[in-house]
Motif scaffolding. Structure first.
Motif, short mmCIF file in Angstrom:
data_model
loop_
_atom_site.label_atom_id
_atom_site.label_comp_id
_atom_site.label_asym_id
_atom_site.label_seq_id
_atom_site.Cartn_x
_atom_site.Cartn_y
_atom_site.Cartn_z
N LEU A 190 26.16 65.71 63.82
CA LEU A 190 24.85 65.36 63.30
C LEU A 190 23.77 65.57 64.36
CD1 LEU A 190 22.90 64.02 61.27
CD2 LEU A 190 23.65 61.80 62.15
N LEU A 191 24.02 65.11 65.58
CA LEU A 191 23.03 65.25 66.64
C LEU A 191 22.77 66.72 66.98
CD1 LEU A 191 23.92 62.33 69.08
CD2 LEU A 191 21.90 62.54 67.62
N SER A 192 23.80 67.56 66.87
CA SER A 192 23.60 68.99 67.14
C SER A 192 22.60 69.59 66.16
CB SER A 192 24.94 69.73 67.04
OG SER A 192 25.84 69.29 68.04
N LYS A 193 22.74 69.22 64.89
CA LYS A 193 21.80 69.73 63.87
C LYS A 193 20.41 69.16 64.09
CE LYS A 193 25.36 70.20 60.29
NZ LYS A 193 25.81 69.74 58.95
N VAL A 194 20.35 67.85 64.39
CA VAL A 194 19.05 67.21 64.60
C VAL A 194 18.35 67.79 65.82
CG1 VAL A 194 17.94 65.03 65.23
CG2 VAL A 194 19.68 65.07 63.43
N LYS A 195 19.08 68.00 66.91
CA LYS A 195 18.48 68.55 68.12
C LYS A 195 17.95 69.95 67.86
CE LYS A 195 20.67 67.92 71.96
NZ LYS A 195 21.69 68.07 73.04
N MET B 81 26.51 61.42 73.32
CA MET B 81 26.28 62.45 74.32
C MET B 81 27.28 62.34 75.46
SD MET B 81 22.09 62.37 74.34
CE MET B 81 21.92 63.65 75.60
N GLU B 82 27.64 61.10 75.82
CA GLU B 82 28.64 60.91 76.86
C GLU B 82 30.01 61.40 76.39
OE1 GLU B 82 30.32 59.83 80.47
OE2 GLU B 82 28.20 59.94 79.90
N ALA B 83 30.35 61.08 75.13
CA ALA B 83 31.63 61.53 74.59
C ALA B 83 31.69 63.04 74.47
CB ALA B 83 31.87 60.89 73.22
N ALA B 84 30.54 63.68 74.23
CA ALA B 84 30.51 65.14 74.06
C ALA B 84 30.92 65.87 75.33
CB ALA B 84 29.12 65.59 73.62
N ARG B 85 30.89 65.17 76.46
CA ARG B 85 31.34 65.81 77.69
C ARG B 85 32.84 66.09 77.65
NH1 ARG B 85 28.20 62.22 82.36
NH2 ARG B 85 26.08 62.58 81.60
N ASN B 86 33.57 65.42 76.73
CA ASN B 86 34.99 65.66 76.60
C ASN B 86 35.30 66.85 75.71
OD1 ASN B 86 35.72 63.35 78.11
ND2 ASN B 86 35.34 62.05 76.34
N TYR B 87 34.23 67.56 75.28
CA TYR B 87 34.46 68.67 74.35
C TYR B 87 35.31 69.75 75.00
CZ TYR B 87 33.58 71.82 70.52
OH TYR B 87 33.76 72.64 69.44
N THR B 88 35.06 70.01 76.25
CA THR B 88 35.88 70.98 76.97
C THR B 88 36.38 70.34 78.25
OG1 THR B 88 33.92 71.88 78.07
CG2 THR B 88 34.66 72.97 76.06
N ASP C 298 34.49 59.28 64.00
CA ASP C 298 33.08 58.97 63.78
C ASP C 298 32.22 59.50 64.93
OD1 ASP C 298 34.26 57.13 65.55
OD2 ASP C 298 32.74 55.62 65.13
N VAL C 299 32.77 59.55 66.13
CA VAL C 299 32.02 60.11 67.26
C VAL C 299 31.85 61.62 67.07
CG1 VAL C 299 32.01 60.49 69.76
CG2 VAL C 299 32.81 58.31 68.82
N GLN C 300 32.89 62.29 66.60
CA GLN C 300 32.78 63.71 66.34
C GLN C 300 31.73 63.99 65.27
OE1 GLN C 300 36.47 65.88 65.83
NE2 GLN C 300 37.64 64.30 66.89
N GLU C 301 31.70 63.15 64.24
CA GLU C 301 30.72 63.33 63.17
C GLU C 301 29.30 63.10 63.69
OE1 GLU C 301 32.07 60.66 60.20
OE2 GLU C 301 33.65 62.00 59.47
N ARG C 302 29.12 62.08 64.56
CA ARG C 302 27.80 61.84 65.13
C ARG C 302 27.38 63.00 66.03
NH1 ARG C 302 29.38 56.29 66.13
NH2 ARG C 302 29.49 56.75 68.38
N ASP C 303 28.33 63.57 66.75
CA ASP C 303 28.01 64.71 67.61
C ASP C 303 27.56 65.90 66.77
OD1 ASP C 303 28.12 66.18 70.22
OD2 ASP C 303 29.62 67.33 69.12
N GLU D 2 13.53 60.17 70.20
CA GLU D 2 13.24 61.09 69.09
C GLU D 2 14.52 61.48 68.36
OE1 GLU D 2 9.24 63.26 70.94
OE2 GLU D 2 11.26 63.99 71.44
N LEU D 3 15.60 61.68 69.11
CA LEU D 3 16.88 61.98 68.47
C LEU D 3 17.35 60.81 67.63
CD1 LEU D 3 18.80 63.75 71.39
CD2 LEU D 3 18.10 64.79 69.24
N ALA D 4 17.19 59.59 68.16
CA ALA D 4 17.62 58.41 67.42
C ALA D 4 16.81 58.24 66.14
CB ALA D 4 17.49 57.18 68.31
N ALA D 5 15.49 58.40 66.24
CA ALA D 5 14.64 58.23 65.06
C ALA D 5 14.93 59.27 63.99
CB ALA D 5 13.16 58.30 65.48
N GLU D 6 15.17 60.51 64.40
CA GLU D 6 15.39 61.59 63.44
C GLU D 6 16.77 61.51 62.80
OE1 GLU D 6 14.17 65.13 61.42
OE2 GLU D 6 13.07 63.65 62.63
N SER D 7 17.77 61.03 63.57
CA SER D 7 19.14 61.00 63.06
C SER D 7 19.50 59.69 62.36
CB SER D 7 20.12 61.23 64.21
OG SER D 7 20.03 60.18 65.17
#
Length: 261
Positions: free
Chosen positions: A114-119, A150-157, A107-112, A134-139
Motif C-alpha cells: 500500500l505504501l509503495s502505491k501511495v508513495k 518502512m523498517e520491516a521493508a529493509r528485510n525485503y532483500t 499484514d506488514v507485507q500488505e502495508r508495504d 503525508e504518507l500516513a494521511a494519504e494511506s
C-alpha cells in the motif's frame, strides 16, 4: 494476374476450441502468444518492487498457461476476465517465495504494498519525496505504522555473508570479535592452578584480600597476627603462584612446538 484472396485470421475463440476439443497444441501456443499482452499488463502493476520485470513476466506466463488449460468455453466468461486472477496469483506467489529475504507478517507485507502505491502517487503529485506524515494521511495509517512498515521493508532483500565490501574484506569480516570471556576463563584456570600449590592459610589470606576486599590490617585483626606478617605471607604466596605458572608455561612450550612443527 489476379490477387489471391486473403485468409481471415483464426479467432482466439476458435484457437481455444481447437485446443480444448481437438487437443491442438499448436493452436494453444498461438493463443498464448496472442494473449501475452495481458501478462505484461499485470506485471507492470508489480514493477519497481525489488523483482526484475522479466521474472514477473515469467511468473505471470505460468498463470496464463494455467488459465488456458482451466478455461471453460461453455461458461460464457471472457478469457481475460478469467485469466487475470490466475496471472496475478502466480506473480504474488513469486513475491512470497522470492521477494522477502526474511519472513514478515502478511499484514506488514500488505502495508508495504500500500505504501509503495501511495508513495508513487504522492511523488507524482508533490514532485518530491513525501514525509512520514503525508504518507500516513494519504494511506490511512498511523505514523507509527508507516515507520514500522518502512523498517520491516529493509528485510525485503538480504546480503550474503560472502558479499565483498572491498578487495580484501567481505560482510563476514564485520561480524563477531574477540570475546573477553575466553581470557577470563584462562586467567581463572591459571589462578586455580596456582592456588593449589598454597597452604590453607595462604589461600585464605588471598581470598580475604582480593575476593572480600579486606585491608591487611583487617586481615591481621581476624587472624590474630601482625600486619607485617600478613604482608609477608601475601608476597610469598603471590611469588609462589607466579613461579608455578612460569613452570607450567615452560613445560607447555615443547609440546606446543611438537604440535606445530
Amino acid at each position: 494476374m489476379s490477387t489471391p484472396p486473403t485468409r481471415n485470421p483464426v479467432s482466439e475463440e476458435e484457437l481455444l476450441q481447437r485446443y480444448h476439443r481437438d487437443g491442438d497444441f499448436a493452436a494453444r501456443a498461438e493463443f498464448v502468444e496472442r494473449t501475452m499482452p495481458i501478462v505484461h499488463h499485470v506485471a507492470r502493476r508489480y514493477a519497481q518492487r525489488g523483482q526484475s520485470y522479466d521474472d514477473l513476466v515469467q511468473a505471470g506466463s505460468i498463470g496464463l498457461l494455467k488459465a488456458v488449460d482451466r478455461f471453460d468455453l461453455d461458461q460464457g466468461v471472457k478469457f481475460a476476465t478469467f485469466a487475470i486472477p490466475n496471472i496475478t496469483g502466480e506473480i504474488r506467489r513469486h513475491f512470497r517465495d522470492h521477494g522477502w529475504g526474511m519472513r514478515v507478517p502478511r499484514d506488514v507485507q500488505e502495508r508495504d504494498a500500500l505504501l509503495s502505491k501511495v508513495k508513487e502517487r504522492l511523488v507524482r503529485k508533490l514532485q518530491r519525496m513525501p514525509s512520514i506524515g503525508e504518507l500516513a494521511a494519504e494511506s490511512g495509517l498511523t505514523k507509527e505504522q508507516v515507520l514500522d512498515t518502512m523498517e520491516a521493508a529493509r528485510n525485503y532483500t538480504t546480503v550474503s555473508l560472502d558479499a565483498p565490501i572491498d578487495e580484501e574484506r567481505s560482510e563476514l569480516d564485520l561480524l563477531g570479535g574477540r570475546d573477553a570471556g575466553y581470557a577470563q576463563v584462562e586467567h581463572h584456570l591459571q589462578l586455580v592452578a596456582g592456588m593449589k600449590t598454597l597452604r590453607d592459610r595462604e589461600r585464605r589470606i588471598l581470598a580475604m584480600r582480593f575476593a572480600e576486599g579486606l585491608t591487611q590490617s583487617e586481615i591481621a585483626g581476624q587472624l590474630g597476627i601482625s600486619q607485617m606478617h600478613v604482608s609477608r605471607l601475601l608476597r610469598q604466596a603471590l611469588a609462589q603462584m607466579a613461579d608455578t605458572l612460569r613452570d607450567e608455561e615452560a613445560s607447555d612450550r615443547p609440546a606446543l612446538a611438537d604440535a606445530t612443527g
